[in-house]
Design a protein around this motif. Structure first.
Motif, short mmCIF file in Angstrom:
data_model
loop_
_atom_site.label_atom_id
_atom_site.label_comp_id
_atom_site.label_asym_id
_atom_site.label_seq_id
_atom_site.Cartn_x
_atom_site.Cartn_y
_atom_site.Cartn_z
N ARG A 314 40.80 59.75 100.50
CA ARG A 314 40.36 58.39 100.72
C ARG A 314 38.93 58.38 101.26
N ALA A 316 36.89 55.75 103.60
CA ALA A 316 37.06 54.55 104.43
C ALA A 316 35.74 53.78 104.50
N VAL A 318 34.06 51.00 106.70
CA VAL A 318 34.18 50.27 107.95
C VAL A 318 33.10 49.18 107.96
N LYS A 345 40.17 55.56 113.98
CA LYS A 345 41.31 55.67 113.06
C LYS A 345 40.91 56.43 111.81
N ALA A 346 39.72 56.16 111.30
CA ALA A 346 39.23 56.86 110.11
C ALA A 346 38.97 58.33 110.41
N ARG A 347 38.49 58.61 111.61
CA ARG A 347 38.20 60.00 112.00
C ARG A 347 39.47 60.83 112.12
N ASP A 349 42.38 60.28 110.68
CA ASP A 349 43.21 60.28 109.47
C ASP A 349 42.74 61.41 108.56
N VAL A 352 41.50 60.59 105.07
CA VAL A 352 40.15 60.05 104.94
C VAL A 352 39.16 61.20 104.95
N VAL A 355 33.48 58.62 105.38
CA VAL A 355 33.41 57.25 105.88
C VAL A 355 32.09 56.62 105.45
N TYR A 538 38.33 49.04 106.67
CA TYR A 538 38.53 48.81 108.11
C TYR A 538 37.41 47.90 108.63
#
Length: 596
Positions: A314, A316, A318, A345-347, A349, A352, A355, A538
């Motif tokens: 994924r 992400a 943001v 949250k992205a870090r 996961d 992911v 970003v 996000y």
């Protein structure tokens, strides 16, 4: 008397029962409206249709999560905003949709920022590679809409319409005179020769330094504007400059003679032209699909999938849009708690792999900016993070960007403004002389009442605050130097609160390349070494029911104020923003930039 109480009691019971019934009916109506709106997930696109693009409503970074948008209910009938994400996805999808034969641009008063307009314009240029047509028509061409429309195959204007082509101007509202009359002194503590956010509070006109920087970046924006139109319309750039400088275009026929439009037509003639282009009988209705309805048809392309929890890879995105403040934010403001939580949250996961931080912000609280910067830095240490800049990524907006792997901006993005300021009002004259109010009290230490607005700062207190602001600026420039691989001395030389366009920022090393959000996504995928991936967005947007419980009434109130004040809403925002500037040290753009 007994009969009277019986009557009163019966009335109360009747009112209560009526209230319950009305409440139940109202709830049923809301649920029904939501169900009907939510159930309409797709629209049928007939063969030989055109994609109808009207951009008169607000363009946000992503479409709001509001199933009642556009419905005339509870004051929500004017919430017809659409996200840039959906606009770009729609244009990309229409490029390969066999049922879409072309695009019809129909708008007079587009209010989008310049970088947002640039993204849409570039998407339209890409759309034309399909061989499909783009027709633009308006009764009034603002400069912003004409810049967008100039890429069309044919550009038409109403014979009695208005064509604005007079160059750019930027104006600042100065409040010192009003504050003097009220007996309020704005005590300014700042770092940065060009940090001009506070000038309206203690000056009556622009400083020489501010005028220098505005002249510089406004000239850069205007040059890019003219270059784009020159390339699209095949008209010499110097000629375009002369047309505007000498006000050569005063009537639609002037624009036609100078080859800036292709014809003078009424709406019915445009519709007939579109029918011919799509093979539609002139007696039949034109087949079209509105941009907002078309957005409901999700693409099957992997790049367009949102929130696909099944994908192992994924990227992400943001979204950080609006003023930066502490606490929670919303779709139109950046709350340090909300954005830092989304980044965290992205870090954490593992699915992911990279970003993209989409920044569209003039800045705000320096403390809140630092909180977000910390999370960006932590992601940078673990996985790729690319910043995509929108209309603004200035001051605090640049602070939260500088720790990324790379920064991508549009040529007309407003960025830089590396500086810090604080404002503390001295309202002694207002209280004492205007209102006749005085204060007295006791304190346990010399600085126990530091920040008291009922009196002026002492020299020692001013020094304390100046040291605090200086420290904030030192931390700011240190973070930028570290993130950009430059010396702090160099960052200081291009900092000092000075504002730059994306094109200028590229030359001095504040950004890495020019491009759009899709370029940022592609860059993130490349750095993560992944070829297939899904997109997750996000922070998670609030549902309609959450908005009803929290901020829906505030949204309705804001919309009512906007409708009432019109263009003067920006002045209201500027005055309202002063209260925020007086709370904590600020890292924000020198002013609310309005280019006409």
């Amino acid at each position: 008397m007994k009969q009277f109480f019986k009557f009163v009691l019966a009335t109360i019971v009747g009112v209560v029962i009526s209230g319950i019934i009305i409440g139940v009916i109202g709830a049923g109506l809301i649920i029904g409206l939501i169900a009907s709106a939510g159930s309409d997930k797709t629209v049928d696109v007939n063969p030989n249709s055109i994609l109808y693009m009207s951009l008169k409503n607000q363009i946000t970074e992503r479409s709001p999560n509001n199933p009642l948008a556009g419905l005339d209910f509870l004051g929500l009938n004017e919430d017809k905003s659409i996200g840039l994400n959906d606009i770009l996805a729609d244009i990309k999808k229409a490029k390969t949709d066999d049922n879409i034969k072309g695009i019809y641009l129909d708008e007079s008063y587009m209010t989008a920022g310049q970088a947002t307009t640039e993204e849409i314009r570039n998407a339209l240029i890409d759309f034309k590679k399909s061989g499909k047509f783009i027709i633009a028509y308006a009764e009034v061409y603002t400069q912003g809409f004409y810049y967008l429309a100039s890429v069309a195959d044919k550009v038409y204007i109403n014979p009695k319409g208005i064509f604005e082509f007079h160059g750019f101007s930027s104006q600042t509202t100065f409040l010192k005179g009003a504050l003097d009359k009220l007996g309020i002194e704005a005590q300014i503590i700042k770092v940065g020769t060009f940090k001009s956010a506070v000038e309206p509070l203690f000056l009556t006109k622009m400083s020489d330094a501010n005028k220098l920087q505005v002249t510089s970046y406004l000239g850069s924006l205007y040059d890019h504007f003219l270059t784009g139109i020159s390339k699209s319309r095949g008209v010499n750039k110097d000629s375009l400059f002369s047309y505007a400088d000498n006000m050569r275009i005063q009537f639609p026929e002037d624009a036609y003679k100078l080859k800036l439009v292709d014809g003078l037509k009424y709406k019915d003639e445009i519709l007939d032209d579109l029918k011919k282009r799509t093979g539609t009988d002139l007696k039949d209705d034109l087949k079209s699909v509105d941009l907002r309805d078309y957005a409901k048809n999700k693409s099957d392309d992997s790049d367009d999938k949102a929130d696909d929890s099944s994908s192992k890879n994924r990227i992400a995105i943001v979204y950080a849009s609006g003023d930066i403040n502490g606490g929670d934010g919303d779709d139109n403001s950046i709350g340090s708690e909300t954005i830092s939580k989304a980044l965290r949250k992205a870090r954490l996961d593992d699915k992911v792999k990279a970003v993209v931080l989409r920044v569209n912000s003039p800045g705000g609280s320096s403390l809140a900016s630092d909180v977000i910067w910390r999370e960006v830095k932590l992601i940078h240490e673990k996985k790729p993070i690319i910043v995509s800049m929108g209309d603004y990524a200035a001051s605090g907006g640049y602070y939260i960007s500088c720790a990324a792997d790379s920064i991508i901006a549009q040529p007309n993005t407003i960025t830089g403004s590396i500086g810090i300021f604080a404002v503390l009002p001295n309202m002694q004259k207002l209280f004492n002389d205007k209102l006749g109010v005085t204060f007295d009290g006791v304190k346990t230490g010399k600085y126990a009442d530091l920040g008291d607005i009922s009196r002026p700062l002492s020299p020692e207190e001013r020094l304390i605050l100046q040291n605090s602001v200086n420290h904030g600026y030192d931390e700011f420039t240190k973070a930028v130097a570290e993130g950009r691989g430059k010396t702090q001395a160099y960052i200081n030389s291009i900092g000092q609160g000075r504002v730059w366009t994306g094109e200028q920022a590229l030359k001095i090393g504040l950004v890495d390349r020019l491009g759009n959000i899709n370029d940022a996504i592609a860059s993130a995928a490349k750095k993560a070494k992944i070829k297939t991936y899904s997109i997750v967005n996000y922070p998670e947007q609030k549902s309609f029911f959450n908005k009803v419980g929290s901020g829906l009434s505030a949204e309705v109130q804001t919309r009512m104020v906007k409708n009432e004040l019109g263009e003067n809403y920006r002045v209201y925002q500027q005055i309202k923003g002063i209260t925020q500037m007086m709370r904590t040290p600020q890292a924000r753009l020198p002013y609310d930039l309005v280019i006409k």
